[in-house]
Design a protein around this motif. Structure first.
Motif, mmCIF file in Angstrom:
data_model
loop_
_atom_site.group_PDB
_atom_site.id
_atom_site.type_symbol
_atom_site.label_atom_id
_atom_site.label_comp_id
_atom_site.label_asym_id
_atom_site.label_seq_id
_atom_site.Cartn_x
_atom_site.Cartn_y
_atom_site.Cartn_z
ATOM 1 N N GLN A 1 0.834 -1.207 0.000
ATOM 2 C CA GLN A 1 0.000 0.000 0.000
ATOM 3 C C GLN A 1 0.864 1.249 0.000
ATOM 4 O O GLN A 1 0.577 2.221 -0.722
ATOM 5 C CB GLN A 1 -0.929 -0.018 1.211
ATOM 6 C CG GLN A 1 -1.972 1.092 1.198
ATOM 7 C CD GLN A 1 -2.940 0.977 2.364
ATOM 8 O OE1 GLN A 1 -2.615 0.395 3.390
ATOM 9 N NE2 GLN A 1 -4.131 1.533 2.200
ATOM 10 N N VAL B 1 4.226 9.914 -9.446
ATOM 11 C CA VAL B 1 3.623 10.319 -10.719
ATOM 12 C C VAL B 1 3.090 11.743 -10.633
ATOM 13 O O VAL B 1 3.280 12.565 -11.552
ATOM 14 C CB VAL B 1 2.509 9.327 -11.112
ATOM 15 C CG1 VAL B 1 1.746 9.832 -12.335
ATOM 16 C CG2 VAL B 1 3.090 7.948 -11.386
ATOM 17 N N ALA B 2 2.428 12.025 -9.498
ATOM 18 C CA ALA B 2 1.889 13.381 -9.326
ATOM 19 C C ALA B 2 3.014 14.412 -9.257
ATOM 20 O O ALA B 2 2.911 15.501 -9.844
ATOM 21 C CB ALA B 2 1.036 13.433 -8.047
ATOM 22 N N SER B 3 4.116 14.044 -8.548
ATOM 23 C CA SER B 3 5.236 14.982 -8.438
ATOM 24 C C SER B 3 5.905 15.206 -9.779
ATOM 25 O O SER B 3 6.267 16.349 -10.132
ATOM 26 C CB SER B 3 6.256 14.446 -7.423
ATOM 27 O OG SER B 3 5.683 14.327 -6.137
ATOM 28 N N GLU C 1 2.357 1.641 -3.382
ATOM 29 C CA GLU C 1 1.355 2.159 -4.313
ATOM 30 C C GLU C 1 1.139 3.650 -4.112
ATOM 31 O O GLU C 1 1.087 4.429 -5.087
ATOM 32 C CB GLU C 1 0.043 1.400 -4.119
ATOM 33 C CG GLU C 1 -1.114 1.893 -4.964
ATOM 34 C CD GLU C 1 -0.942 1.567 -6.438
ATOM 35 O OE1 GLU C 1 -1.679 2.150 -7.251
ATOM 36 O OE2 GLU C 1 -0.072 0.727 -6.768
ATOM 37 N N GLN C 2 1.041 4.056 -2.846
ATOM 38 C CA GLN C 2 0.863 5.478 -2.564
ATOM 39 C C GLN C 2 2.094 6.279 -2.992
ATOM 40 O O GLN C 2 1.974 7.394 -3.522
ATOM 41 C CB GLN C 2 0.581 5.669 -1.076
ATOM 42 C CG GLN C 2 -0.754 5.084 -0.627
ATOM 43 C CD GLN C 2 -0.945 5.156 0.879
ATOM 44 O OE1 GLN C 2 -0.028 5.523 1.620
ATOM 45 N NE2 GLN C 2 -2.143 4.801 1.333
ATOM 46 N N SER C 3 3.294 5.694 -2.743
ATOM 47 C CA SER C 3 4.524 6.378 -3.147
ATOM 48 C C SER C 3 4.588 6.522 -4.663
ATOM 49 O O SER C 3 5.000 7.575 -5.183
ATOM 50 C CB SER C 3 5.733 5.597 -2.631
ATOM 51 O OG SER C 3 6.930 6.195 -3.072
ATOM 52 N N GLN C 4 4.151 5.479 -5.362
ATOM 53 C CA GLN C 4 4.155 5.552 -6.818
ATOM 54 C C GLN C 4 3.199 6.630 -7.317
ATOM 55 O O GLN C 4 3.515 7.373 -8.248
ATOM 56 C CB GLN C 4 3.783 4.195 -7.398
ATOM 57 C CG GLN C 4 3.829 4.145 -8.922
ATOM 58 C CD GLN C 4 3.498 2.760 -9.452
ATOM 59 O OE1 GLN C 4 3.136 1.875 -8.688
ATOM 60 N NE2 GLN C 4 3.594 2.580 -10.760
ATOM 61 N N ARG C 5 2.031 6.693 -6.675
ATOM 62 C CA ARG C 5 1.070 7.733 -7.073
ATOM 63 C C ARG C 5 1.628 9.129 -6.799
ATOM 64 O O ARG C 5 1.463 10.048 -7.622
ATOM 65 C CB ARG C 5 -0.241 7.526 -6.338
ATOM 66 C CG ARG C 5 -1.004 6.272 -6.789
ATOM 67 C CD ARG C 5 -2.268 6.088 -5.974
ATOM 68 N NE ARG C 5 -2.999 4.886 -6.406
ATOM 69 C CZ ARG C 5 -4.122 4.444 -5.834
ATOM 70 N NH1 ARG C 5 -4.650 5.120 -4.812
ATOM 71 N NH2 ARG C 5 -4.701 3.357 -6.292
ATOM 72 N N ARG C 6 2.271 9.249 -5.611
ATOM 73 C CA ARG C 6 2.859 10.562 -5.303
ATOM 74 C C ARG C 6 3.973 10.898 -6.295
ATOM 75 O O ARG C 6 4.138 12.058 -6.695
ATOM 76 C CB ARG C 6 3.400 10.564 -3.877
ATOM 77 C CG ARG C 6 2.326 10.610 -2.789
ATOM 78 C CD ARG C 6 2.942 10.958 -1.451
ATOM 79 N NE ARG C 6 3.930 9.982 -1.015
ATOM 80 C CZ ARG C 6 3.645 8.922 -0.269
ATOM 81 N NH1 ARG C 6 2.391 8.721 0.128
ATOM 82 N NH2 ARG C 6 4.591 8.081 0.086
#
Length: 550
Positions: free
Chosen positions: A326, A336-338, A329-334
């Protein structure tokens, strides 16, 4: 086959094996007990038979034998059972002990208190003297009749005294093998009168029994048989003796109670195994269902981790794995957003200038093209840093290791950044403690030092100082980059090495930073077996320390 079935079968197999071994041991021990009991019975058999036969001959009856049986049983520590030839019980120590008589299986021993008439050599057969032969069987008949009378007198007198609870008379064995007493003596019990009357009544019958052998070719054998038949009518009857407390086979001793007990234990084992299998398989089923949910994308799935056994540890490991997935996954989303955020600003600037040039709102000149080039280089630098970080974290970043002096690398890095530091009004110095040999990738470590020195100069105000130190640290070597800049707040220290983190985003973007340098630097150092840490006091500056193995 399901896990529950396998656990159930394994436990059941162990239980059945244990029961079988226990039953086998029980049979062996019982069989040994039977053998020992039978050996004991054999040792005591002769003396017990003689004791009981002597009692019957001295008392003329079996009445009162129960006391003798009880004493003998206690002395020999074994069960004794007496029955007549028809199976009627005369005495049984099981009855005396208040318990139900156990069935008897062993062969009985006959106790016959009736004497056998034996003629001495010379009084019968071919070895008789001529004088005896002349008299024929008449003298043998007289002797037989006399023995019947004397034995009847002995039996009746002893039986009468036993009935009156008086001591039995003294008995001796005459030359014909018949136990007899020396008359009734001065008896005052009335038994002498009873015996005399009985003798008178039976006299004619005794004579007729003996008279049947007159003229027989073998008078001695005939008279011996006649004697036995006659005394059987008044002598104590023969009894059968059973000895031994264990008189059944091992399997029979286990019998129904043993089978019932074994069945009960087996039932408990089956029920217990079912409960255990259910308790063991429940966490496994929960883990299976949770792993399926996790595979379907539900990263918030967790299982209850009760207990500290292996299953509890497995559940905790699953929860840690799910938390790590989890977090990843959150780090990957962050990330991508960054990345999108970092690329959006320079791309927007480029797009704005290009639209302005297309609409003729801005005149193209050298300064404008230089600005557009800087924006493009910033985007390229971000992409290059992302590629390096991805390779480093995946363990695929290429390192060309060699032996060199870390102190020389520090001096080289100082010289390379000296012009930038002077332009920013920052004093850049280096302190090295002699040769510091290391085996590492020279270019990658120069990249690390360049990032640390660039950040230190960037966050140090004009008139400040950045100091480089290289020195041995136990089994390692250390490089410190210390500045006198603004420092880092304590709350921000845990995030210094995270991707795209900036203490001052506006200032960092203005100077062209990507926010990935420190993350890449620490990964490179760790790939070399070292570590990169930071210490800082807000308003006093920061110190980054890089340690490497020698």
């Amino acid at each position: 086959m399901s896990f529950r079935v396998r656990v159930f079968g394994l436990v059941l197999l162990v239980a059945v094996t244990a029961i079988g071994v226990t039953a086998w041991l029980s049979v062996r021990l019982t069989a040994r007990q039977i053998a020992e009991s039978q050996q004991t019975a054999t040792r005591n058999e002769a003396t017990t038979v003689e004791t009981f036969r002597e009692y019957a001959q001295r008392h003329g009856t079996w009445a009162g034998i129960d006391k003798v049986v009880q004493r003998t049983s206690v002395a020999n520590q074994q069960r004794i059972r007496l029955t007549n030839l028809y199976g009627q019980v005369t005495a049984d120590t099981d009855h005396m002990d208040g318990r139900t008589a156990r069935p008897v299986v062993s062969q009985p021993v006959l106790i016959d208190p009736r004497p056998t008439l034996t003629f001495p050599p010379g009084e019968a057969g071919e070895q008789a003297s001529p004088e005896i032969e002349a008299k024929g069987g008449y003298q043998l008949a007289a002797v037989t009749l006399q023995n019947i009378v004397e034995f009847r007198q002995t039996v009746l007198f002893a039986r009468c005294l036993t009935g009156l609870r008086r001591p039995p008379p003294a008995v001796t064995v005459n030359p014909y093998g018949i136990p007899v007493t020396n008359g009734t003596g001065n008896d005052d019990s009335g038994c002498r009168k009873q015996v005399k009357e009985s003798l008178a009544v039976e006299q004619e019958g005794d004579a007729s029994f003996v008279g049947g052998c007159r003229g027989d070719r073998h008078p001695a054998a005939c008279l011996t048989k006649a004697f036995g038949e006659r005394v059987s009518s008044f002598a104590p009857e023969p009894l059968q003796l059973y000895l031994g407390a264990v008189d059944q086979g091992a399997a029979s001793l286990i019998g129904r109670p043993g089978l019932a007990a074994g069945g009960g234990v087996l039932l408990l084992v089956v029920l217990g195994t079912a409960v255990i299998a259910r308790q063991v398989s429940r966490p496994v089923r929960d883990l299976t269902a949770a792993s399926r949910r996790l595979a379907d994308g539900h990263l918030d799935t967790r299982v209850s981790a009760a207990g500290r056994d292996e299953l509890g540890q497995l559940s905790e490991s699953f929860n840690r794995m799910a938390s790590a997935l989890q977090a990843a996954e959150q780090s990957q989303r962050r990330l991508v957003a960054s990345v999108a955020h970092e690329l959006r600003t320079p791309l927007s600037n480029l797009l704005g200038y290009l639209e302005a040039l297309q609409d003729g709102l801005v005149e193209p000149d050298r300064e404008l093209f230089g600005s557009l080039h800087d924006e493009a280089m910033l985007q390229r630098r971000i992409l290059d840093d992302l590629q390096d970080l991805t390779l480093a974290e995946a363990g695929h970043l290429t390192y060309r290791r060699s032996d060199f002096d870390l102190a020389d690398l520090v001096d080289t890095a100082r010289v390379a950044h000296l012009a930038v530091a002077e332009a920013a009004g920052v004093r850049l110095t280096a302190e090295t403690a002699g040769p510091l040999p290391v085996h590492a990738d020279h270019d990658r470590l120069r990249q690390v030092l360049g990032n640390l020195i660039g950040n230190a100069v960037r966050y140090t105000d004009r008139g400040g100082q950045v100091t480089l130190r290289a020195f041995p640290d136990g089994d390692s070597v250390a490089v410190e980059v210390r500045d006198t800049g603004c420092g880092i707040a304590p709350d921000d220290l845990p995030f210094v090495f995270q991707r795209f983190w900036r203490a001052d985003p506006a200032r960092d973007r203005a100077t062209g930073g990507s926010g990935l340098g420190l993350t890449i630097a620490r990964q490179i150092v760790r790939d070399h077996g070292g570590d990169l840490v930071v210490e800082s006091t807000l308003g006093e500056g920061a110190t980054f320390r890089c340690t490497l193995p020698c």
